[in-house]
Design a protein around this motif. Sequence first.
Motif, mmCIF file in Angstrom:
data_model
loop_
_atom_site.group_PDB
_atom_site.id
_atom_site.type_symbol
_atom_site.label_atom_id
_atom_site.label_comp_id
_atom_site.label_asym_id
_atom_site.label_seq_id
_atom_site.Cartn_x
_atom_site.Cartn_y
_atom_site.Cartn_z
ATOM 1 N N MET A 1 0.847 -1.195 0.000
ATOM 2 C CA MET A 1 0.000 0.000 0.000
ATOM 3 C C MET A 1 0.881 1.243 0.000
ATOM 4 S SD MET A 1 -2.863 1.174 2.707
ATOM 5 C CE MET A 1 -3.726 -0.342 2.622
ATOM 6 N N ASN A 2 0.440 2.302 -0.690
ATOM 7 C CA ASN A 2 1.248 3.516 -0.795
ATOM 8 C C ASN A 2 0.710 4.561 0.157
ATOM 9 O OD1 ASN A 2 2.912 2.720 -3.165
ATOM 10 N ND2 ASN A 2 0.805 2.301 -3.822
ATOM 11 N N GLU A 3 1.303 4.627 1.292
ATOM 12 C CA GLU A 3 0.806 5.536 2.298
ATOM 13 C C GLU A 3 1.958 6.376 2.826
ATOM 14 O OE1 GLU A 3 -0.788 2.810 5.072
ATOM 15 O OE2 GLU A 3 -2.773 2.907 4.202
ATOM 16 N N SER A 4 1.643 7.590 3.211
ATOM 17 C CA SER A 4 2.649 8.381 3.900
ATOM 18 C C SER A 4 2.019 8.871 5.191
ATOM 19 C CB SER A 4 3.088 9.551 3.024
ATOM 20 O OG SER A 4 1.966 10.331 2.701
ATOM 21 N N ALA A 5 2.835 9.159 6.168
ATOM 22 C CA ALA A 5 2.291 9.555 7.456
ATOM 23 C C ALA A 5 1.973 11.040 7.460
ATOM 24 C CB ALA A 5 3.300 9.234 8.542
ATOM 25 N N ILE A 6 0.796 11.395 7.895
ATOM 26 C CA ILE A 6 0.467 12.798 8.132
ATOM 27 C C ILE A 6 0.097 12.868 9.599
ATOM 28 C CG2 ILE A 6 -1.192 14.621 7.732
ATOM 29 C CD1 ILE A 6 -1.249 14.041 4.928
ATOM 30 N N GLY A 7 0.963 13.496 10.393
ATOM 31 C CA GLY A 7 0.757 13.427 11.834
ATOM 32 C C GLY A 7 0.773 11.966 12.236
ATOM 33 N N SER A 8 -0.209 11.563 13.023
ATOM 34 C CA SER A 8 -0.229 10.164 13.459
ATOM 35 C C SER A 8 -1.072 9.310 12.521
ATOM 36 C CB SER A 8 -0.799 10.108 14.880
ATOM 37 O OG SER A 8 -2.082 10.677 14.847
ATOM 38 N N ARG A 9 -1.720 9.945 11.533
ATOM 39 C CA ARG A 9 -2.611 9.179 10.660
ATOM 40 C C ARG A 9 -1.911 8.758 9.383
ATOM 41 N NH1 ARG A 9 -8.334 10.452 11.654
ATOM 42 N NH2 ARG A 9 -8.404 11.999 13.292
ATOM 43 N N LYS A 10 -2.445 7.735 8.760
ATOM 44 C CA LYS A 10 -1.937 7.289 7.471
ATOM 45 C C LYS A 10 -2.749 7.958 6.373
ATOM 46 C CE LYS A 10 0.963 4.010 8.803
ATOM 47 N NZ LYS A 10 2.374 4.025 8.487
ATOM 48 N N ALA A 11 -2.071 8.578 5.424
ATOM 49 C CA ALA A 11 -2.779 9.251 4.336
ATOM 50 C C ALA A 11 -3.073 8.264 3.215
ATOM 51 C CB ALA A 11 -1.940 10.393 3.798
ATOM 52 N N VAL A 12 -4.232 8.440 2.599
ATOM 53 C CA VAL A 12 -4.549 7.697 1.384
ATOM 54 C C VAL A 12 -4.668 8.742 0.276
ATOM 55 C CG1 VAL A 12 -6.190 6.189 0.234
ATOM 56 C CG2 VAL A 12 -5.740 5.900 2.676
ATOM 57 N N ASP A 13 -3.852 8.590 -0.742
ATOM 58 C CA ASP A 13 -3.619 9.693 -1.673
ATOM 59 C C ASP A 13 -4.373 9.506 -2.991
ATOM 60 O OD1 ASP A 13 -2.615 11.869 -2.965
ATOM 61 O OD2 ASP A 13 -0.534 11.503 -2.393
ATOM 62 N N PHE A 14 -5.397 10.323 -3.182
ATOM 63 C CA PHE A 14 -6.134 10.330 -4.449
ATOM 64 C C PHE A 14 -5.947 11.659 -5.180
ATOM 65 C CE2 PHE A 14 -8.808 7.319 -1.908
ATOM 66 C CZ PHE A 14 -8.690 6.214 -2.736
ATOM 67 N N ARG A 15 -4.866 12.389 -4.874
ATOM 68 C CA ARG A 15 -4.734 13.735 -5.455
ATOM 69 C C ARG A 15 -4.574 13.703 -6.968
ATOM 70 N NH1 ARG A 15 0.015 16.004 -1.858
ATOM 71 N NH2 ARG A 15 0.565 13.809 -2.121
ATOM 72 N N SER A 16 -3.762 12.776 -7.441
ATOM 73 C CA SER A 16 -3.476 12.755 -8.878
ATOM 74 C C SER A 16 -2.808 11.434 -9.218
ATOM 75 C CB SER A 16 -2.535 13.910 -9.227
ATOM 76 O OG SER A 16 -2.144 13.816 -10.584
ATOM 77 N N ASP A 17 -2.770 11.135 -10.517
ATOM 78 C CA ASP A 17 -1.959 9.987 -10.923
ATOM 79 C C ASP A 17 -0.478 10.382 -11.009
ATOM 80 O OD1 ASP A 17 -2.993 11.560 -12.981
ATOM 81 O OD2 ASP A 17 -3.972 9.885 -13.988
ATOM 82 N N ASN A 18 -0.201 11.676 -10.867
ATOM 83 C CA ASN A 18 1.202 12.108 -10.838
ATOM 84 C C ASN A 18 1.887 11.819 -9.513
ATOM 85 O OD1 ASN A 18 1.155 13.273 -13.391
ATOM 86 N ND2 ASN A 18 0.222 15.133 -12.610
ATOM 87 N N VAL A 19 1.123 11.457 -8.490
ATOM 88 C CA VAL A 19 1.763 11.195 -7.192
ATOM 89 C C VAL A 19 2.303 9.763 -7.132
ATOM 90 C CG1 VAL A 19 0.223 12.845 -6.051
ATOM 91 C CG2 VAL A 19 -0.316 10.397 -5.965
ATOM 92 N N ALA A 20 2.137 9.026 -8.200
ATOM 93 C CA ALA A 20 2.462 7.595 -8.200
ATOM 94 C C ALA A 20 3.966 7.329 -8.247
ATOM 95 C CB ALA A 20 1.805 6.926 -9.411
ATOM 96 N N THR A 21 4.284 6.109 -7.959
ATOM 97 C CA THR A 21 5.660 5.623 -8.122
ATOM 98 C C THR A 21 5.940 5.367 -9.614
ATOM 99 O OG1 THR A 21 4.798 3.391 -7.844
ATOM 100 C CG2 THR A 21 5.684 4.480 -5.871
ATOM 101 N N ILE A 22 7.136 4.882 -9.873
ATOM 102 C CA ILE A 22 7.505 4.486 -11.239
ATOM 103 C C ILE A 22 7.304 2.975 -11.342
ATOM 104 C CG2 ILE A 22 9.409 4.430 -12.904
ATOM 105 C CD1 ILE A 22 10.704 6.659 -11.117
ATOM 106 N N SER A 23 6.771 2.514 -12.459
ATOM 107 C CA SER A 23 6.633 1.064 -12.638
ATOM 108 C C SER A 23 8.007 0.406 -12.541
ATOM 109 C CB SER A 23 6.071 0.738 -14.017
ATOM 110 O OG SER A 23 4.743 1.110 -14.112
ATOM 111 N N PRO A 24 8.113 -0.689 -11.808
ATOM 112 C CA PRO A 24 9.410 -1.383 -11.693
ATOM 113 C C PRO A 24 9.980 -1.750 -13.066
ATOM 114 C CG PRO A 24 7.789 -2.344 -10.203
ATOM 115 C CD PRO A 24 7.050 -1.317 -11.003
ATOM 116 N N GLU A 25 9.109 -2.124 -13.995
ATOM 117 C CA GLU A 25 9.586 -2.503 -15.334
ATOM 118 C C GLU A 25 10.288 -1.322 -16.010
ATOM 119 O OE1 GLU A 25 6.597 -2.970 -14.079
ATOM 120 O OE2 GLU A 25 5.803 -4.954 -14.584
ATOM 121 N N ILE A 26 9.771 -0.130 -15.775
ATOM 122 C CA ILE A 26 10.350 1.065 -16.406
ATOM 123 C C ILE A 26 11.674 1.415 -15.738
ATOM 124 C CG2 ILE A 26 9.977 3.553 -16.770
ATOM 125 C CD1 ILE A 26 7.022 2.845 -17.332
#
Length: 354
Positions: A1-26
């Motif tokens: 799961m792709n989460e980052s900590a905001i304060g003590s809570r775990k964020a779930v990020d739907f801001r954009s598809d630009n916030v994504a990681t890079i595909s391992p294949e790439i």
Amino acid sequence: MNESAIGSRKAVDFRSDNVATISPEILRAIVAANTGSAAPYGADEHSRQLDERFSALFETIVKVFPVSTGTAANALSLSALTPPYGAVYCYEAAHIQTSEGGATEFFSGGAKLLLLQGSGFRFAAAALEQAIAVSGRGVRSRSQPSAVSVTQATEYGTVYRLDELRAIGSVARSGGLKFHMDGARFANALVALGCTPAEVTWRLGVDILSFGATKNGGMSADAIVVFDPSIVDDLAYRLRRAGQTWSKMRFAAAQLTAYVENDLFLVSARRANALASRIAEGVRNLPDAKLLAPVEANEVFLELPEAVIDRLIADAFLFYRRSPRLIRLVCRFDGSDDDADRFIVALRTHLARG
Ligand SMILES: Cc1ncc(COP(=O)(O)O)c(C=O)c1O
């Protein structure tokens, strides 16, 4: 799961598809390209293979120009289709109109965007035909109809149907306009339609395509795919002049080749679209939750009571709030079912509280 900590809570990020990681294949493809020397500015083997690979993918000879952003792809593509006194027709909420800082106007030397309206967050061929009819062709005081641009998938996560595009292509051709497609989310549209890249582009009259990769697992390269060979030379000069011809082109080419290898672009888009559908299903029929647009690709636009949006934000869900009552959720190839389910559960809980 792709989460980052905001304060003590775990964020779930739907801001954009630009916030994504890079595909391992790439990433692996970049590492594999990182040996020995290679000719610069696109004269390397990776870049040559890119043209071949994309020509096979699109079932016709194409020229591919890697570029750094979707904005560069759109603005430079369009600059090659219109004189400075030309008009480019697009939907009123097109990204080239709302969100690219006037890049098309800048790179074209002043061409004018003329806005079309329509339902489903896209325009119809009839609207284009009507606009061309009153354009004042040949009148020196009027911008001259030169090109039309569609966004596929659209800025609101809907998708043009093939017959709609065919009709737009036909009006463009008979009006002497070139046809551009902003495919920042091209793969998401392909998956939604279940058609081939050829079927949704040149076979319908598209002359040039902004081919997105960054939003769907790429690292730092989108591409311009040119179907009309008469555009190629002019565009090559424009790209160089705009600083869009990388010296170390092999690494951009390697990314783009990996992106389409083994249908990675479709696999990734299928995943993102499925997550958006999962959210759409989860919120359907909830009181006080309304989908602004049909969810056909990887974006969900949801109208909610203000207080509910405030509580979702307090829960550390990340998304863009387009207005006090409207939010946009963007799903990504690297998102998880759990992200979607947590959002649905939280939304139901807050709506139940009233
Ligand atoms: C539909 C559409 N076209 C083009 C772009 C431009 O891409 P970039 O931000 O890479 O310039 C975006 C970015 O959000 C987009 O959503």
